[in-house]
Design a protein around this motif. Structure first.
Motif, PDB file in Angstrom:
ATOM      1  N   GLY A   1       9.495  31.471  19.145  1.00 49.27           N
ATOM      2  CA  GLY A   1       9.655  30.957  20.509  1.00 49.27           C
ATOM      3  C   GLY A   1       8.613  29.948  20.916  1.00 49.27           C
TER       4      GLY A   1
ATOM      5  N   ARG B   1      11.056  26.661  19.992  1.00 51.22           N
ATOM      6  CA  ARG B   1      12.383  26.989  20.482  1.00 51.22           C
ATOM      7  C   ARG B   1      12.567  28.491  20.396  1.00 51.22           C
ATOM      8  NH1 ARG B   1      16.585  24.418  15.987  1.00 51.22           N
ATOM      9  NH2 ARG B   1      15.957  25.697  14.171  1.00 51.22           N
ATOM     10  N   ALA B   2      13.454  29.006  21.220  1.00 46.40           N
ATOM     11  CA  ALA B   2      13.500  30.446  21.472  1.00 46.40           C
ATOM     12  C   ALA B   2      13.918  31.257  20.260  1.00 46.40           C
ATOM     13  CB  ALA B   2      14.440  30.730  22.645  1.00 46.40           C
ATOM     14  N   GLU B   3      14.779  30.747  19.403  1.00 50.60           N
ATOM     15  CA  GLU B   3      15.403  31.598  18.390  1.00 50.60           C
ATOM     16  C   GLU B   3      14.577  31.793  17.125  1.00 50.60           C
ATOM     17  OE1 GLU B   3      17.385  27.467  18.161  1.00 50.60           O
ATOM     18  OE2 GLU B   3      16.637  28.876  19.673  1.00 50.60           O
ATOM     19  N   ASP B   4      13.565  30.929  16.838  1.00 49.53           N
ATOM     20  CA  ASP B   4      12.833  31.065  15.592  1.00 49.53           C
ATOM     21  C   ASP B   4      11.463  30.425  15.725  1.00 49.53           C
ATOM     22  OD1 ASP B   4      13.362  28.338  15.555  1.00 49.53           O
ATOM     23  OD2 ASP B   4      15.053  28.527  14.182  1.00 49.53           O
TER      24      ASP B   4
END
Length: 735
Positions: free
Chosen positions: A579, A582-585
């Motif tokens: 995160g 970016r939030a997912e990885d």
């Protein structure tokens, strides 16, 4: 049916098949009138009918003869207006009065130029009329004319009017079309329009006979059995289908008419619309890889309001989406070119890296022709140069509101669309199979021949202009071919010193006498009206035009497209929490140049500086590492027998070996074209990034040692552009 009532008094105009007639006397049974030829006739009231106004001064319907009105009303509005315009011309030539009668004289009539009583011949009067009409068209006072009128044309109008009256002045093509289609019943024409309307690009196109069959079926289902002329019906269906589009692609394009982004509108200010296009160069260039001549393409960007060429690049066959992106990068950068004696510099980014200072200027000051003066650096082009070629020539930069392009794959690609969306630029594409939508830039390609024909290796615009031996004539027989960079340098010099300084027939002030302006002069004039232009200007601006690849940084670096990149600048980013970016990885964004994959770039989250991350094995090859060439090599390696599946590390070693052999000339001839194009793109990318790195280095130096404030005197009212125009944060500023 009750017809309209009209009021007629002596002195009014009646439209007849011979032109206008003036009412002399009115009786309860009819009226007496005199035509342009001087003949007096009696017309009874039942023989009169109302029609549309004869000229713009009338608001009510006008009287005419009933027998003539039936033919006149079948014409469309444009055909009637055109015929009445021609009638006014021939009446003035014949009588000296525009309306043909002394009772209806206008101020200044009868004119001495056209009064037959003064003894002028018909040929002389026709010549004078043609000269006056052309003068009125050029000065904007005659908007009803789309093309100049010759003496012969005026004489033909007069002959047709004298033989056939007013109907003789109607364009025969208009009259024929109206006459044919008017024989078809209204219900049949409406059914045909409904059938043709179904072809919107999603439905397969059929032939004209099938369209007529569907019209008959539609009418039968509606309980109508109409007999229509076969020839007229065929022509009407053909007319509807040609308007709709012959192919599904054309039908989809025509369906978008009237939608925002597809409707044409005039460009009024600099940067409102920028047209871009690619054309094949008609000059062969020398390729050191292929050791022979090769063809290249020229991609250009033009400001439609002023015809100024904002950017130009010479690219290999065929241009790709990244070439178009880099062209937009050049569009937003103001350039300058310096002429000192016989030395002409290349286009330099104004302010980086070779020119740092601009000179202040007072708007009311008289120009000093002894040297070079540059006005406020926050405008892109407002430069006064010494007489002649000596001095500094500015090439403006703009931030377009819209980019006009055709449906070429590089312009409709996702890469180019995302780039324009990032800067808030609209992309109004030309209609399919309609190159005239981008006609101004297409015409510029013909003007470009004036520069290309000066070079060795010119092969002609088309095969009909091509000689047996390309590029050999009396002036260039012993001259070697230019390389692609040399061709680009020559074209940029030609644009600045020739094209921008040559009067342009398409540029003149509306409503005034026709005076052709130079493109750069019109840009200066419009810039005074519109004010300064807002253009993003940073030394690291190029990275806003590069695609972004996301990758996770590990202990050995980051792997992107099968290549591993690593550098000490990644220390501290090798194990960031999920995160962070970016939030997912745990991936982070890297700027990726498809024309130079030997390195990627990151904007460091702490310093906000752009830093390069090289490919780990970049030192092992000097080959032009472009994305396209690497993909071709990787595909050839993976197809080898015995190695159906290779790891990325083994593939890297094979790529180095293959590219190394290609560079040494051992590779098959089929690879030389790819290597030639890759080298050209790779060298251009290296030049662009070297320029950006130099600009950032100078910016860092200025940051450590700030320049004096612009309000403080320094020499001859000079100040540093770095202190005001190049901020060193991520946000864009106006320049």
């Amino acid at each position: 049916m009750i017809e309209n009532r009209i009021a007629i008094a002596p002195g009014d105009i009646v439209l007849t098949d011979d032109g206008t007639a003036v009412v002399l006397r009115i009786d309860r049974a009819g009226l007496e009138m005199r035509d342009v030829r001087g003949q007096v006739s009696w017309v009874e009231w039942p023989d009169l009918k109302t029609v549309a106004p004869i000229d713009g001064s009338q608001t009510d319907e006008a009287p005419t003869l009933r027998s003539f009105a039936e033919t006149w009303n079948r014409l469309d509005e444009d055909a009637r207006a055109e015929a009445l315009f021609r009638l006014a011309v021939v009446q003035e030539v014949a009588t000296g009065y525009r309306h043909g009668h002394p009772e209806l004289r206008l101020p200044g009539e009868p004119s001495e130029l056209f009064d037959p009583a003064l003894g002028s011949s018909l040929t002389v009067r026709c010549r004078r009329m043609a000269e006056r009409l052309n003068h009125e068209m050029e000065t904007g006072r005659r908007s009803s004319m789309s093309a100049p009128v010759s003496v012969r044309t005026v004489h033909v109008w007069f002959t047709l009017w004298r033989a056939n009256g007013l109907i003789g002045l109607v364009d025969g093509r208009r009259a024929k079309r109206i006459e044919v289609f008017s024989t078809l019943p209204l219900a049949w024409r409406e059914a045909a329009r409904e059938v043709v309307a179904a072809f919107d690009g999603d439905v397969s196109t059929v032939n004209l006979r099938e369209v007529r069959r569907r019209v008959k079926v539609r009418l039968r289902d509606a309980g109508q059995d109409l007999q229509v002329p076969d020839r007229a019906a065929s022509r009407y269906v053909s007319h509807l289908m040609s308007t709709r589009g012959a192919t599904t692609r054309a039908q989809r394009s025509n369906k978008l008419r009237g939608v925002s982004g597809t409707a044409s509108f005039p460009a009024m200010v600099p940067g409102q619309v920028v047209a871009i296009d690619v054309t094949r160069s008609d000059v062969m260039v020398w390729c050191p890889v292929r050791e022979g001549a090769c063809s290249v393409e020229i991609i250009s960007a033009m400001d439609l309001a002023t015809r100024v060429i904002l950017a130009l690049r010479v690219v290999p066959m065929s241009a790709d989406a990244h070439d178009a992106s880099m062209l937009m990068y050049d569009v937003m950068r103001p350039f300058s070119q310096l002429v000192e004696g016989t030395d002409v510099s290349d286009w330099a980014w104004a302010g980086a890296p070779r020119q740092i200072e601009f000179y202040a200027d007072a708007d009311d000051a008289e120009p000093d022709c002894s040297g070079v003066e540059v006005t406020c650096p926050r405008t892109c082009r407002n430069l006064r140069v010494a007489p002649g070629l000596q001095g500094e020539h500015m090439v403006p930069g703009v931030r377009p509101a819209a980019v006009r392009a055709d449906h070429g794959s590089i312009f409709v690609s996702q890469v180019f669309r995302e780039l324009l969306a990032r800067f808030g630029i609209d992309l109004p594409l030309s209609r399919t199979r309609r190159p005239i939508d981008n006609g101004i830039l297409e015409r510029y390609h013909e003007t470009l021949q004036r520069g290309l024909q000066q070079l060795p290796g010119y092969k002609g615009r088309n095969p009909s202009q091509r000689g047996r031996v390309v590029g050999l004539d009396g002036s260039h027989r012993d001259e070697p071919l230019l390389t692609a960079p040399e061709l680009e340098q020559f074209l940029r010099r030609w644009i600045v010193l020739d094209y921008h300084r040559t009067p342009h027939t398409g540029l003149h002030l509306p409503g005034a006498e026709r005076v052709d302006l130079r493109p750069i002069d019109l840009f200066d004039a419009l810039l005074k009206v519109t004010g300064r232009l807002h253009v993003p200007q940073r030394p690291d601006l190029i990275y806003d035009f590069l695609p972004v690849r996301w990758g996770t940084v590990g202990q050995s670096g980051v792997e992107l497209s099968g290549l591993v990149y690593d550098s000490p600048v990644l220390d501290g980013l090798r194990a960031v929490p999920v995160g962070t970016f970016r939030a997912e990885d745990r991936a982070m964004p890297f700027f990726y140049d498809p024309h130079d994959v030997t390195r990627v770039w990151i904007r460091h989250p702490e310093s906000e500086r752009i830093m390069a991350v090289p490919w780990r094995k970049a030192h092992m090859t000097q080959a032009p590492m472009t994305e396209t060439l690497v993909q071709h090599v990787r595909g050839a390696v993976r197809l080898r027998q015995g190695h159906p599946r290779l790891s990325s590390t083994v593939a890297e070693d094979e790529i180095i070996a293959e590219l190394g052999s290609l560079l040494e000339g051992v590779a098959p001839k089929s690879w030389r074209k790819r290597v030639s194009a890759a080298r050209m793109r790779h060298e251009t990318a290296r030049h662009d990034h070297t320029e950006a790195e130099a600009a950032m280095t100078v910016a860092d130096m200025v940051t450590e040692h700030p320049a004096p404030s612009p309000t403080q005197p320094r020499g001859d009212d000079t100040f540093s552009i770095w202190a005001d125009s190049w901020p060193f944060e991520a946000s864009d500023r106006e320049a």
